[in-house]
Structures are given as structure tokens and as C-alpha cells.
Design an enzyme around this catalytic site. Sequence first.
Site, PDB file in Angstrom:
ATOM      1  N   LEU A  87       0.581  -1.232  -0.081  1.00 29.95           N
ATOM      2  CA  LEU A  87      -0.047  -0.078   0.038  1.00 29.95           C
ATOM      3  C   LEU A  87       0.831   1.229   0.129  1.00 29.95           C
ATOM      4  O   LEU A  87       0.473   2.174  -0.671  1.00 29.95           O
ATOM      5  CB  LEU A  87      -0.778  -0.231   1.150  1.00 29.95           C
ATOM      6  CG  LEU A  87      -1.998   1.188   1.464  1.00 29.95           C
ATOM      7  CD1 LEU A  87      -2.876   1.234   0.123  1.00 29.95           C
ATOM      8  CD2 LEU A  87      -2.617   1.134   2.600  1.00 29.95           C
TER       9      LEU A  87
ATOM     10  N   HIS B 280     -14.791 -25.634  31.470  1.00 33.18           N
ATOM     11  CA  HIS B 280     -13.549 -25.359  30.974  1.00 33.18           C
ATOM     12  C   HIS B 280     -13.460 -23.805  30.746  1.00 33.18           C
ATOM     13  O   HIS B 280     -12.572 -22.872  31.066  1.00 33.18           O
ATOM     14  CB  HIS B 280     -13.251 -25.855  29.516  1.00 33.18           C
ATOM     15  CG  HIS B 280     -12.219 -25.674  28.958  1.00 33.18           C
ATOM     16  ND1 HIS B 280     -11.367 -26.890  28.948  1.00 33.18           N
ATOM     17  CD2 HIS B 280     -11.682 -24.774  28.266  1.00 33.18           C
ATOM     18  CE1 HIS B 280      -9.976 -26.187  28.359  1.00 33.18           C
ATOM     19  NE2 HIS B 280     -10.199 -25.168  27.894  1.00 33.18           N
ATOM     20  N   GLU B 281     -14.462 -22.956  29.968  1.00 31.74           N
ATOM     21  CA  GLU B 281     -14.374 -21.656  29.798  1.00 31.74           C
ATOM     22  C   GLU B 281     -14.430 -20.862  31.378  1.00 31.74           C
ATOM     23  O   GLU B 281     -13.909 -19.895  31.337  1.00 31.74           O
ATOM     24  CB  GLU B 281     -15.398 -21.204  28.825  1.00 31.74           C
ATOM     25  CG  GLU B 281     -15.199 -21.920  27.522  1.00 31.74           C
ATOM     26  CD  GLU B 281     -13.716 -21.629  26.748  1.00 31.74           C
ATOM     27  OE1 GLU B 281     -13.182 -20.426  27.065  1.00 31.74           O
ATOM     28  OE2 GLU B 281     -13.384 -22.340  25.861  1.00 31.74           O
TER      29      GLU B 281
END
Length: 710
Positions: free
Chosen positions: A286, A504-505
Site C-alpha cells: 500500500l 472449561h471456559e
Amino acid sequence: MRSLQSSSCLRYKEEEPKFRNDKKLGMFFNSQSENKQTNDNKNNNKDKKNKGKNENDDKVFTFDFKIGPPIKYFQIGVLIGSAAYIFYSLGQDDIDELTFQQFTSEYLSKNLVDRLIVVNGRTAIIELNQSGKAQFPHSHNQKLSFNIGSLEAFERSLKEAQDEFEIADAVRIPVIYTNEGSTGKMLINFIPTVLFLGAIYYMTRKASSMGGMGGPLGFGKSTAKKFNQETDVKIKFKDVAGMDEAKEEVMEFVKFLQNPEKYEKLGAKIPRGAILSGPPGTGKTLIAKATAGEAGVPFYSVSGSEFVEMFVGVGASRVRDLFKTARENAPSIVFVDEIDAIGKQRSKGNASGANDERETTLNQLLVEMDGFDTSDHVVVLAGTNRADILDRALLRPGRFDRHISIDNPALEGRKDIFKVHLKKIKLAEDIDKDLPGRLAALTPGFSGADIANVCNEAALIGARFNAPAVTLRHFELAIERVIGGIEKKSKLLNPEEQKIVAYHEAGHAICGWYLKHAYPLLKVSIIPRGQGALGYAQYLPPDQYLMNTFQLYDRMIMTLGGRVSEELHFASVTSGAHDDFKKVTSIAQSMVLKFGMSKAVGLVNYADSQSQDNLTKPFSDETNQTIDEEIKRIVNECYQKCKQLLIDHSKDVELVAQELLKKEFITREDMIRLLGKRPFPEVNDAFDKYLDGKDAFKNEKPANEKKDSE
């Protein structure tokens, strides 16, 4: 494709194809041509009457004959085939084939044969004497012949037949042996060669029209594209955000080329080139486009892979042609994208010769940039995301003088990039006034390409819900999709698996909530995502470049929280923590092998001291055993601390897990409602600046949106 012109009756023009032929052809291809022909005839008759001359013999009729390229080449092929068949037919004589028995009984026994001519050892042609020609008058226009198997058998059979008819030796039939070739057959055999050469010519012309190589002998020509800053490139430096230092470095090249006297009067020389290096998506290409848009000099862009072809010597030839063209149009800029395709480090010895072509191309590039024939006022910019494998001769001063590193943007850089991309999106009127800063805080570690993808995904999601404008909720969904992938709503977990994922989370979330150096938590979800994750926790890491031992330990403890939570709440663990173990092992190995954070191993770096060519370990077996013990010690210490933390906050784990089973995802606001405010200040300044006191994610779907069912 260019038009095909030949000396035959077919003529093609590039703008308006025409077909010209004599008056006797009498063909009309469309009504427009017929009307045109009638008008032309009337005008010609008037001219003849006025001039009193007869020009009927010189009149040429014009017809429109518009066909596509495939039909054109098919007609040419048919024309060549017809001509070959005609030649072959002309080369063939009218021959009446007989058997050897017919020859002996009808001609030899009656003494009508003058002589035999054996052609190519396979065909015997009969020539009749005067009596034979009188008895068979058609033999003047038709040849008589018979095939023979072998010369020995033919001679033996002929001798036996003449002995049987008691023909005297003095008047026996003479046999003449000759070798002949058929012109028609020769032309037929030559047709495949003509077609093959025609195919090669067609491919080279096609490649010339597409790649600009300039004909069948133009493989060595450069394929670089020249850009005109006024018409071809619309990107300017104002469209490039988040890399101010890189823009300043590159802009200095442009200013030097535009006004070289300003620098040369002080004795300065123009730098030969600059390497733009950095991770993928950070904007190396870019900024080169913006340079082409800003520069008032010719700009040549080429990819490194375009120098490598299957033909030997093409790469070096293209390099020479590229710099020759750049010198002729100096001052100029040459941009080589992905230069690692030809700039890899040269090997010490290569017996197979597999890389000789690439190394020859690199050698030519080195000579062109700083050899005997220097390129004055020609600047070379190159982009790569693998600067570590480039040849050192390419990186020395005098070739690539500047090494410009473009990293992922920081908070303010991401904010500026969001400002550029948000200009193209229709935003809701009541949207957050500081939307770029808020989105920049939610996207740590994102590159410029990732930010552009987030803005585009937000617009797509808004259109999917038939929204009149893009809202903050659309951007939040877009960020989730870029980070975790698309939601797998069709992947339904059974209740037992869903419960395991929830605990788990919850273990990750509780560890992160009660650890001092943990990252701010934004959202926890047990909805399966596209990257194979059955659940995920989203945090907000700061733009941090140095990490101490306590921060690394807290990070590993938080990563182990999911597996430890499974151990505490279920009879058996699952395979869901394999990615967590990978992260923990990598951090522990870096602490021991890279960062010198192990007293037993010492202040050494074994990870980066081993070269790619050397396959041996840079340490002894005793040191290897010590390294293994230290890595296991660090992981076990983190495991014990994680286990004790989750036991102390078991009630909190239960609250978060049940909330996840109920809502499938919870946000930071839900965590505050369930557990109270986090006992430690946040380590991310962006959180305090843009998200403190605000909802990080809105859970409800906007009421005015209705998903498109089409």
C-alpha cells in the site's frame, strides 16, 4: 489480439473486418453489406457515365465479414488442410493394381510387356510394348502395377514364370529398380510440423498481448508495469494511516528525485534503495502504491516471481531490461514486491544446480544496483515479510541503504486506520462519537488488512440484516468473526459436552479475573466457532513489548485454567485443552531457552544460536536434561497455583458455568454482576480510555433489524 494479415484473399482489420474478393464471388453476408454494395454500384455507374470510361474489370466489392478469433483459426486450418489434400491428390497417378498371377497370365504369357519398373522395392509398374498398347488402349492414361513382397521372391517368381512360358534369354523382360517420393505424402507428413510451429507462434503472441513480452523472442523483456501518477494510481499518502515513520522515510526518496540539487549541493548521494519489511497485511504494498501516486517521476512495479521462468537466463535478462528502461526514464522508482522470491541467501554449494537460475537472477540484480554500471537517480523499493532469509550482499549499504520495518500498528495507529476505512461506510446517526478509538481498543494486534476486513464484514452484516446503516453491534459481530471465525450454529453439542465446555471456559475466566497481571476480559462464549474451537474467551491485551516473570506466570496459569477446571468438576479430563498446552509449553520453552529466566540453565540463549544448516544441538546431553527438567518445573508450578486458585473460588466457577449454560455467552458486565468488580486495576490503558464505563459488547439484536431470509 492483433489482427492477422496475409497475402491471400482474406484480410482482417483491427477496427472493422473486411472481406475482399472478385466480382464473380457473388456472396452477401448481411443486409447492411448488400445495401452498401447497391449504393456503391449506383455511385460507380454515375461516375462511369460522367467520365465515359468502362471500369467493370477493376471493380472491387466489399463485404462485412465479422468473425471471432476461434472461427478465424478454424477456417485457416481448414484452408491448410484442403490445400494439402489437393496437393496430395495431384501427386497421385491413376493406377490399376493387379495380382502377380494376372500379370503373368494376361500380359507376360502374351508377350505384351516391354519392361518392369520396381519402385522403392515394393511396387512393380508394368510398361506395355506396342502390341500391348494397341490391345489395351486405356493403358495410356492408366498405369498397371502389382505389389511385391520381397525382391528375392519377386525375381525368383519372375524367372520361373518366364521359364514356364519358354521366353528366350535375349527377349526376357528387363527390370529397372528406382526410388521415388510422393510430393503429396511429403506435404501430408509436414502438416504436423506446421501446426506445431503455428501453435508455438500463437502462444507467444498470446503471451505477448497479455504479458507485454514483445513477440516470440521477447521472453527476456521486463514485465514491469509503468504507472502514471496522474491517471493510473489514485492512492496518496493521506490514504495511508498508522505508519508515519515509514511514510517519512519513503517520502524522502520522492523528494530527492523531484529536487536532487537540494541534496547534491551538500555532497549527498541519493540512496540506492529501501527494504520494506514486516508481517503480512501491514501495508508494505500500500505504501508503495501511495509512493507511485505521490511521485512525479516514472514508477515501475514488478513482482519478484516474474523474474523466474522455465527458460534459463530469462530472470537475469529481465533484470537488465528493467534497469535499462529505468535509466532511460531517470529519475524513476522501481518497486519489487516479494523480493524474497529471488533474493534468498545463496547456498555455499549446490551440486544439483536446482537454484542456479534464481542465483543468476540475484547476481544480476546485485550488479545492476551497485556494480560498475551504476544506476544514477534510480531508486529501488522492495517489499518482503521474510527479511531474515535475504542475502546479506543485497542488504548492504549501496544497494538497499534503508531498512524500513513496518509492524502491526499500535492503538493510535489502529485508530487512524479505522478513520480512513470508516469514511467509505454509511454509519448510524446515533453511533458512538469516538467509534474509531473504541474499535481500535477492541482490536489489539490487528494489522491494517485485518482492520479493513473488520470494516467490510461490518457492512456485510448490516446488509444481511437489512439495516439502513451500520451500527456498533455490526462492528462487534465483525470483530468476533475475524477473531474466532463464523459461528457454527449447525454444530450442536450434546448436554454433557456443553457442560464440559462451560466449566472449561469458566476456569479460564475465573483465573483471568483474579490474577493481577491478566488481560481485561471482554467476553466468554461456549458457541462453537469456525476455527475448531468449541468455546473461547476474548481478552484485551495491551500494546506491550516487554514481559516480566510474573506476567508470564500469570499468563500460563490463566491458560491452564480450563484443564484444571475439568479435573475438579468431572471424573475424567477431555482432549479440549490441547491448544492450551501448546501455548503453555511455548512460553515455558522461551523462558528457559530464550529469556534466561531459569537459574539452572543460566543466562544463555539456545533457541536462536542454532543455524538452519546445522542440525546438531547447540548444547550437551546433560544440558538437554536440565532444560527438560526446568520446563517441567515451570509448568508444574503454574499448574499447582492454578489448581489452588480455582479451589479457593469454586463457588465463582459454578456461578459463571451456570450462567454460560443459560445464556451461552457472558460479557464483562455479566462478570461484574456475578462476582463484583475486579480486585486489580486494568493493565491496558486503552480499556480505561475508550471502554471504561461502557458495555464492551451489546448482547441484544437491534430491534429495527430483520435478517434477510432470501
